[in-house]
Design a protein around this motif. Structure first.
Motif, PDB file in Angstrom:
ATOM      1  N   VAL A   1      -1.710  17.566  28.107  1.00  0.00           N
ATOM      2  CA  VAL A   1      -2.292  16.783  29.195  1.00  0.00           C
ATOM      3  C   VAL A   1      -3.765  16.479  28.929  1.00  0.00           C
ATOM      4  N   ASP A   2      -4.481  17.432  28.375  1.00  0.00           N
ATOM      5  CA  ASP A   2      -5.908  17.219  28.119  1.00  0.00           C
ATOM      6  C   ASP A   2      -6.193  16.809  26.674  1.00  0.00           C
ATOM      7  N   GLY A   3      -5.156  16.459  25.940  1.00  0.00           N
ATOM      8  CA  GLY A   3      -5.312  16.058  24.543  1.00  0.00           C
ATOM      9  C   GLY A   3      -5.666  14.595  24.393  1.00  0.00           C
ATOM     10  N   ALA A   4      -5.790  14.189  23.159  1.00  0.00           N
ATOM     11  CA  ALA A   4      -6.127  12.790  22.866  1.00  0.00           C
ATOM     12  C   ALA A   4      -5.095  12.210  21.912  1.00  0.00           C
ATOM     13  N   ARG A   5      -4.962  10.899  21.980  1.00  0.00           N
ATOM     14  CA  ARG A   5      -4.125  10.198  21.009  1.00  0.00           C
ATOM     15  C   ARG A   5      -4.886  10.165  19.697  1.00  0.00           C
ATOM     16  N   SER A   6      -4.145  10.026  18.608  1.00  0.00           N
ATOM     17  CA  SER A   6      -4.836   9.965  17.316  1.00  0.00           C
ATOM     18  C   SER A   6      -4.108   9.030  16.365  1.00  0.00           C
ATOM     19  N   VAL A   7      -4.865   8.559  15.390  1.00  0.00           N
ATOM     20  CA  VAL A   7      -4.332   7.718  14.326  1.00  0.00           C
ATOM     21  C   VAL A   7      -4.809   8.326  13.023  1.00  0.00           C
ATOM     22  N   GLU A   8      -3.926   8.392  12.046  1.00  0.00           N
ATOM     23  CA  GLU A   8      -4.326   8.949  10.759  1.00  0.00           C
ATOM     24  C   GLU A   8      -3.667   8.192   9.610  1.00  0.00           C
ATOM     25  N   ARG A   9      -4.315   8.271   8.464  1.00  0.00           N
ATOM     26  CA  ARG A   9      -3.758   7.726   7.228  1.00  0.00           C
ATOM     27  C   ARG A   9      -3.088   8.878   6.506  1.00  0.00           C
ATOM     28  N   ILE A  10      -1.867   8.671   6.053  1.00  0.00           N
ATOM     29  CA  ILE A  10      -1.107   9.716   5.370  1.00  0.00           C
ATOM     30  C   ILE A  10      -0.831   9.265   3.947  1.00  0.00           C
ATOM     31  N   GLU A  11      -1.179  10.122   3.008  1.00  0.00           N
ATOM     32  CA  GLU A  11      -0.862   9.907   1.593  1.00  0.00           C
ATOM     33  C   GLU A  11       0.240  10.891   1.222  1.00  0.00           C
ATOM     34  N   LEU A  12       1.335  10.402   0.738  1.00  0.00           N
ATOM     35  CA  LEU A  12       2.452  11.251   0.331  1.00  0.00           C
ATOM     36  C   LEU A  12       2.400  11.506  -1.170  1.00  0.00           C
ATOM     37  N   GLU A  13       2.935  12.645  -1.585  1.00  0.00           N
ATOM     38  CA  GLU A  13       2.986  12.943  -3.024  1.00  0.00           C
ATOM     39  C   GLU A  13       3.868  11.931  -3.742  1.00  0.00           C
ATOM     40  N   ALA A  14       4.992  11.622  -3.138  1.00  0.00           N
ATOM     41  CA  ALA A  14       5.894  10.602  -3.678  1.00  0.00           C
ATOM     42  C   ALA A  14       6.016   9.504  -2.631  1.00  0.00           C
ATOM     43  N   PRO A  15       5.676   8.275  -2.994  1.00  0.00           N
ATOM     44  CA  PRO A  15       5.716   7.203  -1.985  1.00  0.00           C
ATOM     45  C   PRO A  15       7.140   6.925  -1.501  1.00  0.00           C
ATOM     46  N   LEU A  16       7.222   6.472  -0.266  1.00  0.00           N
ATOM     47  CA  LEU A  16       8.505   6.062   0.295  1.00  0.00           C
ATOM     48  C   LEU A  16       8.888   4.704  -0.276  1.00  0.00           C
ATOM     49  N   ALA A  17      10.157   4.387  -0.169  1.00  0.00           N
ATOM     50  CA  ALA A  17      10.583   3.030  -0.528  1.00  0.00           C
ATOM     51  C   ALA A  17       9.824   2.068   0.384  1.00  0.00           C
ATOM     52  N   PRO A  18       9.384   0.942  -0.140  1.00  0.00           N
ATOM     53  CA  PRO A  18       8.623   0.020   0.711  1.00  0.00           C
ATOM     54  C   PRO A  18       9.515  -0.644   1.764  1.00  0.00           C
ATOM     55  N   PRO A  19       8.913  -1.079   2.851  1.00  0.00           N
ATOM     56  CA  PRO A  19       9.700  -1.833   3.844  1.00  0.00           C
ATOM     57  C   PRO A  19      10.275  -3.091   3.199  1.00  0.00           C
TER      58      PRO A  19
ATOM     59  N   SER B   1       0.834  -1.197   0.000  1.00  0.00           N
ATOM     60  CA  SER B   1       0.000   0.000   0.000  1.00  0.00           C
ATOM     61  C   SER B   1       0.868   1.246   0.000  1.00  0.00           C
ATOM     62  N   PRO B   2       0.534   2.245  -0.822  1.00  0.00           N
ATOM     63  CA  PRO B   2       1.343   3.466  -0.832  1.00  0.00           C
ATOM     64  C   PRO B   2       1.093   4.365   0.375  1.00  0.00           C
ATOM     65  N   GLY B   3      -0.052   4.214   1.038  1.00  0.00           N
ATOM     66  CA  GLY B   3      -0.379   5.049   2.193  1.00  0.00           C
ATOM     67  C   GLY B   3       0.354   4.602   3.446  1.00  0.00           C
ATOM     68  N   LEU B   4       0.448   5.502   4.390  1.00  0.00           N
ATOM     69  CA  LEU B   4       1.078   5.226   5.674  1.00  0.00           C
ATOM     70  C   LEU B   4       0.034   5.379   6.772  1.00  0.00           C
ATOM     71  N   ILE B   5       0.246   4.708   7.875  1.00  0.00           N
ATOM     72  CA  ILE B   5      -0.603   4.855   9.050  1.00  0.00           C
ATOM     73  C   ILE B   5       0.268   5.435  10.156  1.00  0.00           C
ATOM     74  N   ALA B   6      -0.184   6.527  10.755  1.00  0.00           N
ATOM     75  CA  ALA B   6       0.570   7.169  11.831  1.00  0.00           C
ATOM     76  C   ALA B   6      -0.256   7.164  13.109  1.00  0.00           C
ATOM     77  N   GLY B   7       0.404   6.864  14.201  1.00  0.00           N
ATOM     78  CA  GLY B   7      -0.207   6.956  15.527  1.00  0.00           C
ATOM     79  C   GLY B   7       0.536   8.010  16.316  1.00  0.00           C
ATOM     80  N   TRP B   8      -0.217   8.900  16.967  1.00  0.00           N
ATOM     81  CA  TRP B   8       0.367  10.027  17.683  1.00  0.00           C
ATOM     82  C   TRP B   8      -0.037   9.990  19.150  1.00  0.00           C
ATOM     83  N   LYS B   9       0.919  10.260  20.014  1.00  0.00           N
ATOM     84  CA  LYS B   9       0.640  10.378  21.438  1.00  0.00           C
ATOM     85  C   LYS B   9      -0.088  11.705  21.688  1.00  0.00           C
ATOM     86  N   CYS B  10      -0.516  11.914  22.921  1.00  0.00           N
ATOM     87  CA  CYS B  10      -1.167  13.168  23.304  1.00  0.00           C
ATOM     88  C   CYS B  10      -0.182  14.324  23.166  1.00  0.00           C
ATOM     89  N   ARG B  11      -0.662  15.431  22.635  1.00  0.00           N
ATOM     90  CA  ARG B  11       0.173  16.634  22.528  1.00  0.00           C
ATOM     91  C   ARG B  11       0.150  17.443  23.820  1.00  0.00           C
TER      92      ARG B  11
END
Length: 186
Positions: A143-161, A131-141
């Motif tokens: 104390v009262d923030g929330a964790r988040s997960v997002e799908r990232i689409e890049l203009e130019a894909p990264l080399a695959p794992p 898949s060309p998309g990436l999945i990112a998980g972020w910690k709280c920014r």
């Protein structure tokens, strides 16, 4: 039958069918069942689509996956869902896997990382060689923030794992560099 000691419990967790050695009304059976139930809920509550594959009790997936994971000595860390997907992809369920399942399980792993990691990194990025998309998980920014997960689409894909899946950690809350893929930890 003698009481269940910790070694027996670990063996039964590693090979869920060993639970059948104990009568359903025994303390040993209940102890094993309670321990396994936590992993069952971790998998199926977060990824309920798996029940569409395995039936309402999920045991056709759960028991063989747990035995497979134990035989490889996999930890049940944030990568739990990635390992479950890898097992599924090599199992009799492989032809029935929906296209969206790999991404859902990567998102579950990213969310778990954001919840349990205590390191300095602010985020994790997971990649799938299919898949060309990436999945990112972020910690709280904050104390009262929330964790988040997002799908990232890049203009130019990264080399695959190198392997099907890979990850890298992000020091801040912006994806600014690509340090290269790391293999999924055991």
């Amino acid at each position: 039958m003698s009481p269940l000691n910790d070694t027996d419990l670990l063996e039964a967790l590693a090979t869920p069918d060993l639970q059948k050695r104990y009568p359903r009304d025994s303390k040993a059976f209940v102890r094993i069942d309670t321990s396994l139930r936590a992993y069952w809920h971790t998998l199926f509550d977060v990824c309920p689509a798996l029940l569409d594959l395995a039936g309402p009790d999920g045991l056709a997936i759960f028991r063989p996956f747990m035995a497979w994971a134990a035989s490889r000595r996999l930890s049940m860390n944030w990568a739990f869902y990635i390992w479950a997907y890898r097992w599924l992809d090599g199992s009799d369920f492989a032809d029935s896997l929906p296209d969206s399942l790999a991404e859902s399980m990567l998102a579950a792993s990213a969310a778990r990382w954001a919840t349990v990691d205590r390191g300095r990194a602010a985020g994790i990025v997971l990649g799938d060689a299919k898949s060309p998309g990436l999945i990112a998980g972020w910690k709280c920014r904050s104390v009262d923030g929330a964790r988040s997960v997002e799908r990232i689409e890049l203009e130019a894909p990264l080399a695959p794992p190198c392997d099907r899946f890979g990850f890298f950690l992000v020091p801040g809350f912006a994806l600014e560099t690509f340090p290269g893929w790391s293999p999924i930890p055991l």
